[in-house]
Enzyme design. Structure first.
Site, PDB file in Angstrom:
ATOM      1  N   ARG A 139       0.820  -1.222   0.000  1.00 52.26           N
ATOM      2  CA  ARG A 139       0.000   0.000   0.000  1.00 52.26           C
ATOM      3  C   ARG A 139       0.848   1.265   0.000  1.00 52.26           C
ATOM      4  O   ARG A 139       0.394   2.338  -0.384  1.00 52.26           O
ATOM      5  CB  ARG A 139      -0.979  -0.021   1.182  1.00 52.26           C
ATOM      6  CG  ARG A 139      -2.221   0.756   0.884  1.00 52.26           C
ATOM      7  CD  ARG A 139      -3.343   0.707   1.911  1.00 52.26           C
ATOM      8  NE  ARG A 139      -3.416  -0.405   2.792  1.00 52.26           N
ATOM      9  CZ  ARG A 139      -2.955  -0.434   4.047  1.00 52.26           C
ATOM     10  NH1 ARG A 139      -2.340   0.615   4.549  1.00 52.26           N
ATOM     11  NH2 ARG A 139      -3.089  -1.500   4.788  1.00 52.26           N
ATOM     12  N   TYR A 151     -15.490  21.121 -12.233  1.00 56.70           N
ATOM     13  CA  TYR A 151     -15.843  19.804 -12.773  1.00 56.70           C
ATOM     14  C   TYR A 151     -16.978  19.250 -11.899  1.00 56.70           C
ATOM     15  O   TYR A 151     -16.899  19.291 -10.664  1.00 56.70           O
ATOM     16  CB  TYR A 151     -14.600  18.923 -12.705  1.00 56.70           C
ATOM     17  CG  TYR A 151     -14.777  17.510 -13.180  1.00 56.70           C
ATOM     18  CD1 TYR A 151     -15.284  17.229 -14.444  1.00 56.70           C
ATOM     19  CD2 TYR A 151     -14.395  16.441 -12.372  1.00 56.70           C
ATOM     20  CE1 TYR A 151     -15.422  15.926 -14.879  1.00 56.70           C
ATOM     21  CE2 TYR A 151     -14.525  15.132 -12.810  1.00 56.70           C
ATOM     22  CZ  TYR A 151     -15.051  14.885 -14.063  1.00 56.70           C
ATOM     23  OH  TYR A 151     -15.185  13.595 -14.484  1.00 56.70           O
ATOM     24  N   ASP A 183      -7.281  22.529  -9.554  1.00 52.97           N
ATOM     25  CA  ASP A 183      -7.361  21.439 -10.529  1.00 52.97           C
ATOM     26  C   ASP A 183      -6.659  21.951 -11.790  1.00 52.97           C
ATOM     27  O   ASP A 183      -7.185  22.792 -12.514  1.00 52.97           O
ATOM     28  CB  ASP A 183      -8.832  21.084 -10.801  1.00 52.97           C
ATOM     29  CG  ASP A 183      -8.974  19.912 -11.775  1.00 52.97           C
ATOM     30  OD1 ASP A 183      -8.042  19.672 -12.563  1.00 52.97           O
ATOM     31  OD2 ASP A 183     -10.027  19.253 -11.750  1.00 52.97           O
ATOM     32  N   LYS A 235      -5.701  12.076 -17.939  1.00 45.99           N
ATOM     33  CA  LYS A 235      -5.749  12.840 -19.201  1.00 45.99           C
ATOM     34  C   LYS A 235      -4.346  12.906 -19.819  1.00 45.99           C
ATOM     35  O   LYS A 235      -3.898  11.943 -20.394  1.00 45.99           O
ATOM     36  CB  LYS A 235      -6.327  14.239 -18.963  1.00 45.99           C
ATOM     37  CG  LYS A 235      -7.491  14.311 -17.977  1.00 45.99           C
ATOM     38  CD  LYS A 235      -8.702  13.520 -18.386  1.00 45.99           C
ATOM     39  CE  LYS A 235      -9.811  13.683 -17.361  1.00 45.99           C
ATOM     40  NZ  LYS A 235     -10.821  12.654 -17.398  1.00 45.99           N
TER      41      LYS A 235
END
Ligand SMILES: Cc1ncc(COP(=O)(O)O)c(C=O)c1O
Length: 399
Positions: free
Chosen positions: A63, A117, A189, A214
Site C-alpha cells: 500500500r 468539474y 485542478d 488525461k
C-alpha cells in the site's frame, strides 16, 4: 546519466529523465513493474526497524508503493518547482476528494469555482456537507475580489483554471494572494495545463491536482490522479492518503510513467493542432463563440496570455442558431472524433456540453449549444475535413 539530479533541466528533458534512479530501474530504461503486496524482511529486527519511520522510497508494504510508483511520483514532483512531494490516487476524482479531506474539518467552509468539474461539486455538496463542511461557489472571473466572500470559517478554495467545459481562465495569482493574506489554503485542478504550461506552486497555489488520466497517461487506457504540494501540506496530504488506503497499481503507474516520457512533445502537438482548428472554426459561419483560452473570445484570455506557457488540446465552441437536435446531428456525423467522456488522449473526441445545468453562483450566458472537442494527434487537416462534413449534417438538421 546522473542518478538523481533534478537541477534546472528544461521540461522536455525532465519528463524523459524524471524518477529514473538507477536503484529503481536497474539495467533497463523505464522502472519495471514491481507487483507485490508483501514486502519481505531479512529478520524480525529488520521488520521492527521498518516500523520506525514512514519514508517514501522504502520497501514496507504494497500500500506504500514500490519503485514503480515512487519513480512516477518523483518525476511529477520534479516537474513542479517548489514541490515537496506527490501522492498518486486511482482517479482524478479521488485526488481532488483526498486533497480536500486533507485540509478541511467539520465546521469549515470551502469556496469552489462555479466552473468546477461536476463531480468536484457533488463531492462538496453531498459528501463534505454530510461531514459538516459547507461549500459556496464563486464566479470564475472574480480575481482578488474573492476576498469579499471570505467568512470566519472559510478554510480552502478549490480553483479549476480554465474550467473544463467553458474555459474561463482564473486570476489564480490574485486569488492565492488574497487567500494567503487570510490564512486560507488554495487548491487548483490543473489538469488542462499540467505543470508544463502552468507551474501552479510558482503562481502561489498550495496544492495542485491533476487527473493524470488525461495528459500524463495520454493514451486513454489508465485512470489516475496526482496531488503535488510544498512542505507545509505534504505530511498532511500523505497521511490522509495513507489513512484512506489510496494506492495505484504498479501496472497503472508503469503505463503512466511511459506516457509521461512523451508528455512534452504530445502537449506541443495538441497545442498546435487545437489552435489551428480553433482559429479555423472561428471563421466558419456555423460557429459562434470559440472558447479556447488562447483566443480572445474566451473569458480570461488576457490572464492566459500573462500566466500560461502554452495551451493544451481541449476547448469548446458554440454552434450558432443550433439546437440540441442539430448539435447531435453534427456530432453523430463525425467519423474521426469519438463520442465519449474524458480527454487528453491521442484520439480526438467530441462531446455535447450543457454548462447551464451545473451553475449556481453565475449564469451561463451562451446563446447556442456547446460542443467540446479534445483535439488528438491526428493530422489537423483530416480533423477539419471531418468537422466540415459534420457541419453539412448540422445544416441539413437545421433546415
Ligand atoms: C477537469 C477535470 N478534473 C478532474 C477529472 C477527474 O478525473 P478522473 O476521470 O480521472 O477521475 C476530470 C475528468 O474528466 C476533469 O475533466
Amino acid at each position: 546519466m546522473a542518478d538523481h539530479d533534478p537541477g534546472s533541466k528544461k521540461p522536455a528533458t525532465q519528463v524523459v529523465t524524471g524518477g529514473r534512479r538507477k536503484i529503481w530501474t536497474g539495467a533497463v530504461v523505464n522502472p519495471p513493474v514491481w507487483r507485490g503486496s508483501t514486502h519481505l524482511y531479512d529478520d524480525v529486527a529488520h521488520l521492527r526497524e521498518g516500523l520506525k519511520s514512514n519514508d517514501d522510497g522504502r520497501f514496507f508494504y504494497g500500500r506504500r508503493g514500490s519503485p514503480t510508483q515512487w519513480s512516477l511520483a518523483e518525476a511529477l514532483t520534479e516537474m513542479e518547482p517548489g514541490a515537496a512531494g506527490t501522492m498518486l490516487y486511482p482517479s482524478g476524482v479521488a485526488a481532488i476528494s483526498c486533497a480536500l479531506l486533507a485540509v478541511l474539518q467539520p465546521g469549515d467552509e470551502v469556496l469552489l469555482t462555479d466552473s468546477s468539474y461536476d463531480p468536484s461539486r457533488s463531492f462538496a455538496d453531498v459528501f463534505l456537507k454530510r461531514m459538516g463542511i459547507s461549500a459556496r461557489y464563486y464566479d470564475p472571473l472574480i480575481g482578488a475580489d474573492v476576498a469579499t466572500l471570505f467568512g470566519p470559517n472559510t478554510k480552502a478554495i478549490l480553483m479549476e483554471s480554465p474550467g473544463s467545459l467553458t474555459f474561463e481562465v482564473q486570476d489564480v495569482p490574485a486569488i492565492c494572494r488574497a487567500a494567503q493574506a487570510a490564512g486560507i489554503v488554495t487548491l487548483l485542478d490543473n489538469t488542462w495545463a499540467t505543470s508544463r504550461f502552468f507551474p501552479a506552486l510558482e503562481h502561489g497555489v498550495d496544492i495542485t491536482i491533476v487527473a493524470a488520466t488525461k495528459y500524463i497517461v495520454g493514451h486513454s487506457d489508465v485512470m489516475m490522479g496526482a496531488v503535488t504540494t510544498h512542505d507545509k501540506y505534504w505530511t498532511r496530504l500523505r497521511r490522509i492518503a495513507q489513512q484512506l488506503g489510496q494506492v495505484v497499481s504498479p501496472d497503472d503507474a508503469y503505463l503512466a510513467a511511459r506516457g509521461l516520457r512523451t508528455l512534452d512533445v504530445r502537449l506541443r502537438q495538441h497545442e498546435a493542432s487545437a489552435l489551428q482548428i480553433a482559429r479555423w472554426l472561428k471563421q466558419r459561419p456555423e460557429v459562434g463563440l470559440v472558447l479556447h483560452p488562447a483566443l480572445p473570445d474566451c473569458p480570461g484570455h488576457e490572464i492566459w496570455k500573462r500566466d500560461f506557457k502554452g495551451a493544451s488540446g481541449l476547448f469548446s465552441f458554440e454552434l450558432s442558431d443550433g439546437d440540441d437536435q442539430s448539435r447531435a446531428a453534427f456530432i453523430d456525423a463525425l467519423t474521426l472524433f469519438g463520442i465519449g467522456y474524458s480527454w487528453g488522449g491521442f484520439e480526438s473526441l467530441a462531446l455535447p456540453v450543457d454548462p447551464a445545468k451545473h451553475r449556481t453562483a453565475t449564469q451561463w450566458a451562451g446563446t447556442g449549444p456547446l460542443v467540446r472537442l479534445n483535439i488528438g494527434l491526428e493530422d489537423p487537416d483530416d480533423l477539419m475535413a471531418d468537422i466540415a462534413k459534420g457541419f453539412e449534417h448540422y445544416q441539413s438538421a437545421q433546415s
